[in-house]
Design an enzyme around this catalytic site. Structure first.
Site: not given
Length: 448
Positions: A195, A216, A218, A244, A320, A344, A347, A376, A378, A398
């Site tokens: 992240s 990732q 932002y 993302t 993503k 997410h 989320r 998501g 798993v 996650g």
């Protein structure tokens, strides 16, 4: 990955394995089993350690040991919660252990952050329960003693199609944050996406991983900061930037807000208002001027923003948060190299739409031209195989690995990966798939 011994396979006669390491491996397993059954070492700590050694013994299939009465009891604490990673039977058992560890630090808001979906958590929960709508078709009389679970993605060979998803602020659960995760991931030759706002830097994570992680992104609402983040990640060797795109509309993380009511700490030292203060503790923003930034997520992004980013990213660029075939086709037309089907972890929005439910639509839309990854909900090796059967190139986790991290640090992450990996190889054998390429839509049926 070393092929695991099929359930029911007998140990060979040591006299027929002269000159090999096989007799020593057999003797080691027998000794460990003897010790596990001995009352002289029947303490939870020692029993857990022996269980871990048995599980890691060459040729020993973790999920296929039926001799349970001779092995460790995998004891629980007086509260019914595991006390060591080796005691866990599945990844779900790490959740209460993680909650106990986080709450013992008087940090209910940290727990609320990890567990929260949005609104009523409908989408968060749908991500997992939707896997129950799919069944697997098994095949018999296939020699499945040798199974290869490795996969190639963008020319990289991963030991498993299971990868680590980006989760922000891992330092709330383990001081070393992404570095501790990377050591466990590298040991098992998985891949991870770090992240933007983890507490560890991409350079330190890559070093701990032993190979470059994906980054990732932002993007913020300052293009100069976007460029600086991309340049930093690529300078550290990261071959893929994962943008993302699902945080455009804001979110109502109700569970987090509810948990914050119970948190008696003074949180302003870490959560001082203002973007510059918020990211001052985040290693990937060190030496970057964020004085003009007002938004981390780039909520004004459009497809033209993707074009602009495509112009500066030297490696692979993935999006993503794609959840429809139409957006997947758009991504193709804008030169994207890959897609991560994601909401997410439930989320991003309260759509009620599970990622596994839209996976086939996205896969069909790109028609094999670019890889499609998914995350998501798993929680099992069977979930991984179902997603691969529906066309996913790789499958992300996650919360489960963060549960492991929060409860037992690096060892917890390692055990989560071990459990999911063993479950996955076991179900590969049952469907008769000896490698990832042999997993197809013929392996899965839908109840809908």
């Amino acid at each position: 990955m070393e092929p695991e011994r099929t359930a029911g396979t007998h140990d060979p006669d040591p006299s027929q394995a002269a000159g090999s390491a096989e007799p020593r491996m057999i003797a080691r397993r027998r000794l460990l089993k003897f010790l596990a059954a001995s009352p002289l070492v029947a303490t939870p700590t020692v029993a857990s350690a022996i269980a871990s050694l048995l599980a890691s013994a060459p040729g020993q299939a973790l999920a296929q040991n039926y001799d349970v009465l001779r092995a460790s009891r995998r004891a629980l604490g007086p509260d019914g919660i595991i006390t060591a990673p080796g005691d866990a039977l599945n990844v779900f058992e790490f959740e209460p252990a993680a909650k106990k560890a986080v709450l013992s630090q008087d940090a209910p808001a940290h727990w609320g952050y990890l567990e929260s979906g949005v609104d009523g958590d409908v989408t968060r929960d749908a991500n997992h329960t939707a896997y129950q709508r799919y069944s697997l078709r098994v095949k018999r009389l296939i020699d499945a003693r040798k199974v290869d679970s490795s996969v190639k993605v963008f020319g990289e060979t991963w030991g498993s199609p299971i990868f680590i998803c980006p989760v922000s602020s891992l330092g709330a659960y383990e001081p070393e944050a992404g570095v501790a995760v990377a050591r466990a991931v590298g040991k098992r030759k998985h891949q991870m996406i770090l992240s933007t706002v983890d507490n560890a830097s991409i350079a330190d994570v890559n070093k701990a991983l032993g190979s470059p992680a994906w980054f990732q992104l932002y993007p913020t609402d300052d293009w100069a900061v976007t460029q600086a983040l991309v340049n930093c990640a690529e300078a550290a060797g990261s071959p893929a930037i994962v943008l993302t795109v699902d945080r455009q509309g804001g979110r109502n993380t109700e569970d987090l807000f509810r948990a914050r009511r119970l948190d008696q700490r003074d949180c302003t030292a870490c959560h001082t208002p203002g973007f510059a203060n918020d990211v001052s503790r985040k290693a990937n923003f060190f030496d970057i001027d964020v004085s003009k930034v007002t938004n981390l997520y780039g909520t004004g992004m459009t497809w033209e923003s993707v074009d602009r980013l495509r112009g500066i990213v030297k490696g692979k660029l993935l999006l993503k948060g794609i959840m429809t075939g139409d957006d997947a086709k758009q991504a193709l037309s804008h030169g994207v190299d890959g897609i991560l089907v994601s909401n997410h972890g439930g989320r991003a929005e309260e759509s009620g739409q599970a990622t596994i439910g839209v996976l086939a639509e996205v896969v069909d839309a790109v028609d094999g031209r670019i890889p499609v990854l998914v995350d998501g909900g798993v929680r099992r090796g069977t979930d991984v195989l179902k997603a691969l059967a529906l066309g996913a190139t790789a499958v992300g986790i996650g919360r489960p690995y963060v549960w492991g991290l929060a409860s037992f640090g690096e060892a917890g992450v390692d055990r989560v990966l071990e459990i999911l990996g063993a479950e996955f190889v076991t179900i590969m054998r049952q469907v008769g798939a000896l490698n990832i390429k042999e997993i197809t839509r013929g392996n899965v049926t839908s109840a809908l």
